[in-house]
Design an enzyme around this catalytic site. Structure first.
Site, mmCIF file in Angstrom:
data_model
loop_
_atom_site.group_PDB
_atom_site.id
_atom_site.type_symbol
_atom_site.label_atom_id
_atom_site.label_comp_id
_atom_site.label_asym_id
_atom_site.label_seq_id
_atom_site.Cartn_x
_atom_site.Cartn_y
_atom_site.Cartn_z
ATOM 1 N N HIS A 136 -5.436 -10.841 6.815
ATOM 2 C CA HIS A 136 -4.529 -10.842 7.874
ATOM 3 C C HIS A 136 -4.630 -12.364 8.672
ATOM 4 O O HIS A 136 -4.065 -12.498 9.671
ATOM 5 C CB HIS A 136 -5.017 -9.731 8.839
ATOM 6 C CG HIS A 136 -5.168 -8.630 8.492
ATOM 7 N ND1 HIS A 136 -5.351 -7.541 9.412
ATOM 8 C CD2 HIS A 136 -4.997 -7.979 7.009
ATOM 9 C CE1 HIS A 136 -5.624 -6.214 8.480
ATOM 10 N NE2 HIS A 136 -5.181 -6.740 7.414
ATOM 11 N N GLU A 154 -11.378 -3.588 -1.522
ATOM 12 C CA GLU A 154 -11.208 -4.371 -0.384
ATOM 13 C C GLU A 154 -11.891 -5.631 -0.428
ATOM 14 O O GLU A 154 -13.135 -5.611 -1.043
ATOM 15 C CB GLU A 154 -11.312 -3.542 0.848
ATOM 16 C CG GLU A 154 -10.317 -2.488 1.171
ATOM 17 C CD GLU A 154 -9.176 -2.908 1.989
ATOM 18 O OE1 GLU A 154 -9.039 -4.155 2.244
ATOM 19 O OE2 GLU A 154 -8.372 -1.996 2.324
ATOM 20 N N GLU A 191 -1.562 1.312 4.020
ATOM 21 C CA GLU A 191 -3.000 1.291 4.235
ATOM 22 C C GLU A 191 -2.980 0.423 5.521
ATOM 23 O O GLU A 191 -3.687 0.710 6.570
ATOM 24 C CB GLU A 191 -3.847 0.789 3.370
ATOM 25 C CG GLU A 191 -5.502 0.559 3.417
ATOM 26 C CD GLU A 191 -5.758 -0.641 4.265
ATOM 27 O OE1 GLU A 191 -6.886 -0.575 4.834
ATOM 28 O OE2 GLU A 191 -5.025 -1.632 4.624
ATOM 29 N N ASP A 223 -6.378 -9.621 0.292
ATOM 30 C CA ASP A 223 -6.321 -8.281 0.619
ATOM 31 C C ASP A 223 -4.922 -7.652 0.429
ATOM 32 O O ASP A 223 -3.879 -7.785 1.068
ATOM 33 C CB ASP A 223 -6.425 -8.428 2.292
ATOM 34 C CG ASP A 223 -6.385 -7.225 3.021
ATOM 35 O OD1 ASP A 223 -6.695 -6.127 2.476
ATOM 36 O OD2 ASP A 223 -5.906 -7.044 4.286
ATOM 37 N N HIS A 272 -4.894 -0.921 -2.175
ATOM 38 C CA HIS A 272 -3.386 -0.632 -1.446
ATOM 39 C C HIS A 272 -2.477 -1.674 -1.892
ATOM 40 O O HIS A 272 -2.913 -2.735 -2.305
ATOM 41 C CB HIS A 272 -3.585 -0.531 0.099
ATOM 42 C CG HIS A 272 -4.280 -1.804 0.678
ATOM 43 N ND1 HIS A 272 -3.461 -2.991 1.085
ATOM 44 C CD2 HIS A 272 -5.292 -1.902 1.338
ATOM 45 C CE1 HIS A 272 -4.221 -3.732 1.646
ATOM 46 N NE2 HIS A 272 -5.544 -3.387 1.638
ATOM 47 N N ASP A 285 0.114 -2.533 -0.303
ATOM 48 C CA ASP A 285 0.923 -3.296 1.058
ATOM 49 C C ASP A 285 0.192 -4.205 1.512
ATOM 50 O O ASP A 285 -1.113 -4.587 1.407
ATOM 51 C CB ASP A 285 1.128 -2.378 2.157
ATOM 52 C CG ASP A 285 -0.048 -1.663 2.627
ATOM 53 O OD1 ASP A 285 -0.879 -1.307 1.836
ATOM 54 O OD2 ASP A 285 -0.071 -1.385 3.756
#
Length: 382
Positions: free
Chosen positions: A355, A168, A143, A111, A79, A81
């Site tokens: 994150h 991932e 995503e 990530d 992804h 984003d």
């Protein structure tokens, strides 16, 4: 001939191109810049480029790059984003790569923008005429929120490779199972009034307390009746995440809302969990007619399972040196699997960094990831 950047240069450009996905419009950003960067690089390497606007998004796009021709082949997916960030919690600029203590720091380094920097280097010396089957690169949108890019791609069946690897961050451990994810909002409609005369109102918080009791009973039922020991949390989960209601201590609460998420085990359909939720709330809905409703907050993501006996799972164990495993979080894997290909999740970096402030990618991942990509490309495309 135009030159492509080296690994560090490509990582720097990817991190410097913000592409945050958020349900809050003030944070949400388009991803056209990073898609165009990737398109330019892979076009330089001879790939055919297809950029697809993703319906229902705020200026978001998927990129599909293809090298070679024929049927089958390999899809490398990720992804484009990232999540939002709190700059005050970072020790460096999140949008600039900082090389320090054998790590690359930056938002998206693991990530998972970094995966595209690895792919670019793995593709640098591939000659189209040598490929027997095509190599595909997929960069998706959103995503981190709705998975709209992967949904759209799978629904339109653009390609059907033999195998797909979603990069991932798994520390290069092949993931062949993960739980699904769905989120709902339960609303209770009461009747407001003055707290001194409760008989003239209906307190939504009091009804919601009964809803919560029923949900906690459902949580226990899920834990007792559904188990998969492949997961370190072996049962489906139900989390009460956020609650709001009322406006003042001396007012009868007229409205209350509760947000929850549920994570299904492989083999459990989303409809099964929704049915269990509906049955849990049915007695209270009958007790309080017209006052309790529940609605989906976001489109659900199904659970994922790839057969451990499949060629891709076996090969990934051999290449990575790790046994296949299951994880509790959700990815785009079930959507990519809908293309009809064997699918695994395996990429550089640790999910523990995803994150988080000061997200990083360790230098030690570089050689291992390049080796993995080269082995997989050689197996499926030559």
């Amino acid at each position: 001939m135009r030159q492509i950047p080296n690994f560090v240069q490509s990582l720097q450009q990817l991190i410097a191109s913000p592409s945050i996905s958020s349900t809050q419009e003030s944070w949400d950003q388009g991803n056209s810049d990073i898609i165009n960067i990737l398109a330019t690089w892979f076009e330089t390497l001879g790939f055919d480029i297809n950029i697809q606007p993703v319906p229902g998004t705020r200026n978001k796009f998927n990129l599909l790059a293809k090298l070679g021709s024929g049927e089958g082949g390999l899809l490398l997916a990720g992804h484009s984003d990232t999540v939002p960030f709190d700059e005050n919690r970072w020790q460096s600029d999140p949008l600039k790569v900082l090389s320090k203590e054998d790590k690359f720091y930056g938002l998206g380094t693991c990530d998972m923008k970094g995966f595209f920097a690895f792919i670019l280097q793995a593709c640098e010396h591939i000659k189209k005429q040598d490929l027997k089957k095509p190599l595909y690169i997929l960069a998706t949108a959103d995503e981190e929120t709705t998975m709209a890019g992967a949904r759209y791609f799978s629904e339109n069946q653009f390609v059907k490779p033999d195998a797909a690897i979603i990069g991932e961050p798994t520390n290069l451990v092949p993931v062949i199972m993960h739980k699904g994810h769905m989120s709902h909002r339960i609303k209770v409609q009461g009747k407001s009034g003055h707290s001194s005369t409760p008989e003239f109102g209906v307190n939504a918080i009091e009804i919601m307390s009964e809803v919560i009791t029923a949900l906690l009973q459902l949580k226990q039922t899920l834990s007792l009746n559904f188990q998969n020991e492949s997961f370190d949390v072996p049962s489906p989960t139900l989390n009460l995440g956020a609650i709001s209601g009322g406006d003042n201590a001396n007012r009868i609460c007229g409205q209350c809302a509760l947000d929850l998420d549920m994570r299904a085990l492989p083999g459990m359909a989303d409809s099964e969990l929704i049915q269990l939720l509906a049955e849990c709330l049915a007695p209270l809905a009958e007790k309080y007619p017209g006052r309790i409703t529940f609605d989906e907050l976001h489109p659900s993501s199904p659970s994922f399972e790839q057969a451990k006996e499949s060629e891709l799972a076996t090969l990934s164990e051999h290449v990575s040196g790790h046994q296949c495993c299951a994880v509790n979080y959700a990815t785009e894997a079930p959507f990519i699997q809908q293309l009809g290909c064997q699918t695994i999740v395996m990429g550089p970096g640790s999910i523990a960094q995803a994150h988080q402030p000061n997200e990083f990618l360790a230098f030690s991942e570089i050689t291992k990831t390049q080796h993995m990509l080269e082995k997989m490309i050689n197996h499926y495309c030559y």
